[in-house]
Design an enzyme around this catalytic site. Structure first.
Site, short mmCIF file in Angstrom:
data_model
loop_
_atom_site.label_atom_id
_atom_site.label_comp_id
_atom_site.label_asym_id
_atom_site.label_seq_id
_atom_site.Cartn_x
_atom_site.Cartn_y
_atom_site.Cartn_z
CB SER A 7 -9.22 -30.61 -3.60
OG SER A 7 -8.87 -31.97 -3.43
CG HIS A 32 -5.74 -28.34 -5.16
ND1 HIS A 32 -4.65 -27.50 -5.09
CD2 HIS A 32 -5.56 -29.25 -4.18
CE1 HIS A 32 -3.86 -27.88 -4.10
NE2 HIS A 32 -4.38 -28.95 -3.53
CG ASP A 34 -5.00 -32.57 -3.08
OD1 ASP A 34 -4.10 -31.77 -2.80
OD2 ASP A 34 -6.21 -32.32 -2.93
CG MET A 36 -2.12 -37.56 -1.40
SD MET A 36 -3.43 -37.88 -0.21
CE MET A 36 -4.14 -36.24 -0.08
CG HIS A 65 -0.71 -30.10 -2.92
ND1 HIS A 65 -1.62 -30.07 -1.88
CD2 HIS A 65 0.51 -30.04 -2.35
CE1 HIS A 65 -0.96 -30.02 -0.74
NE2 HIS A 65 0.33 -30.00 -1.00
CG MET A 67 0.66 -33.44 -0.40
SD MET A 67 -1.06 -33.52 0.10
CE MET A 67 -1.84 -33.56 -1.50
CG MET A 138 -0.25 -27.91 3.31
SD MET A 138 -1.49 -28.36 2.08
CE MET A 138 -2.61 -29.38 3.02
CG ASP A 176 -4.86 -27.68 0.11
OD1 ASP A 176 -6.03 -28.05 0.27
OD2 ASP A 176 -3.98 -28.38 -0.44
C1 DX5 Z 1 -5.09 -32.44 1.89
C2 DX5 Z 1 -5.21 -31.91 0.49
C3 DX5 Z 1 -6.33 -30.92 0.32
C4 DX5 Z 1 -7.69 -31.43 0.69
C5 DX5 Z 1 -8.70 -30.36 0.66
O1 DX5 Z 1 -3.99 -33.27 1.96
O2 DX5 Z 1 -4.02 -31.26 0.10
O3 DX5 Z 1 -6.32 -30.39 -0.99
O4 DX5 Z 1 -8.07 -32.49 -0.10
O5 DX5 Z 1 -9.92 -30.91 1.05
P1 DX5 Z 1 -10.89 -30.17 2.07
O6 DX5 Z 1 -11.25 -28.84 1.44
O7 DX5 Z 1 -12.06 -31.08 2.19
O8 DX5 Z 1 -10.14 -29.98 3.35
ZN ZN Z 2 -3.93 -30.00 -1.78
#
Ligand code: DX5
Ligand code: ZN
Length: 222
Positions: A7, A32, A34, A36, A65, A67, A138, A176
């Site tokens: 990520s 990956h 993310d 948000m 991903h 979110m 998750m 994740d």
């Molecule tokens: C959390 C994300 C993850 C996160 C992973 O909301 O979906 O992908 O960034 O980061 P680490 O490996 O540092 O927990």
């Molecule tokens: Zn993620």
């Protein structure tokens, strides 16, 4: 062999193209991403235009991903921007008709994933497995990188892997949040086929070594 999907959440956003090349050259299998929106999760990251700009930098599959509150509204844009896998959350009200959302993703020619928050029971997947390419479990509450792995999620990984095997399907089980060299083995042993790793790879002094350790190629810390 377990795949690693780093990520970029804790990467240097001022030099993202270089960061992605570095991860690609360090042995990452997927990337990956993310997304948000500060509604579904209490944080903001980046959206489809950033992904479109990064698409030309590396050939790694883009594992997106979402979110976000209203994923269905943006699926076509993320597909066009270069996502290869699009993963959505059933906990978002806009994804109530989850079978339809997953069909839309596949209809766009992309691989479809469902992500489960830590408190969500995996039985929500029971009548969807055949439509899925990936289940994302998750192991932290979504929103931030660098959180601690929730150990009860090992039971959920086992449960989902067993259901996929029992149905004779080949759906990826991606985990994740909070993955590091000390817990990667138990996560792999529970049935994970893809590990997301943010801080454990991006912040490591040697990213290639961190990826090898997470895959189990070298001796792991205990
Ligand atoms: C959390 C994300 C993850 C996160 C992973 O909301 O979906 O992908 O960034 O980061 P680490 O490996 O540092 O927990
Ligand atoms: Zn993620």
């Amino acid at each position: 062999m377990t795949k690693i999907s780093p990520s970029i959440l804790t990467a240097d956003f001022g030099h993202l193209a270089d960061e992605i090349l570095s991860l690609s050259n360090s042995g990452a299998d997927w990337l990956h991403l993310d997304v948000m929106d500060n509604v579904f999760v209490p944080n903001m990251s980046f959206g489809q235009s950033m992904i479109r700009s990064l698409r030309g930098v590396a050939t790694l599959p883009f594992d997106v991903h979402l979110m976000v509150h209203d994923a269905p509204r943006y699926l076509a844009e993320f597909a066009e921007a270069g996502a290869d896998i699009i993963t959505v959350h059933p906990e978002s009200a806009a994804n109530t008709h989850l079978h339809r959302v997953v069909s839309q993703i596949r209809g766009l020619g992309k691989k479809a994933g469902i992500a489960l928050n830590p408190s969500t029971h995996p039985d929500v997947l029971e009548y969807l497995y055949e439509e899925l390419d990936l289940v994302l479990i998750m192991s932290v509450n979504p929103g931030y990188g660098g959180q601690k792995f929730i150990p009860q999620m090992l039971r959920k990984i086992e449960y989902v892997s067993e259901r996929i095997q029992a149905l004779g399907l080949s759906v990826e089980v991606e985990v994740d949040g909070g993955i590091n060299v000390t817990n990667a083995k138990s996560v792999r042993d529970a049935g994970a086929t893809v590990l997301v790793a943010g801080s454990a790879v991006v912040d490591a002094p040697n990213r290639a070594e961190a990826i090898r350790l997470l895959k189990g190629y070298c001796k792991e810390a205990v």
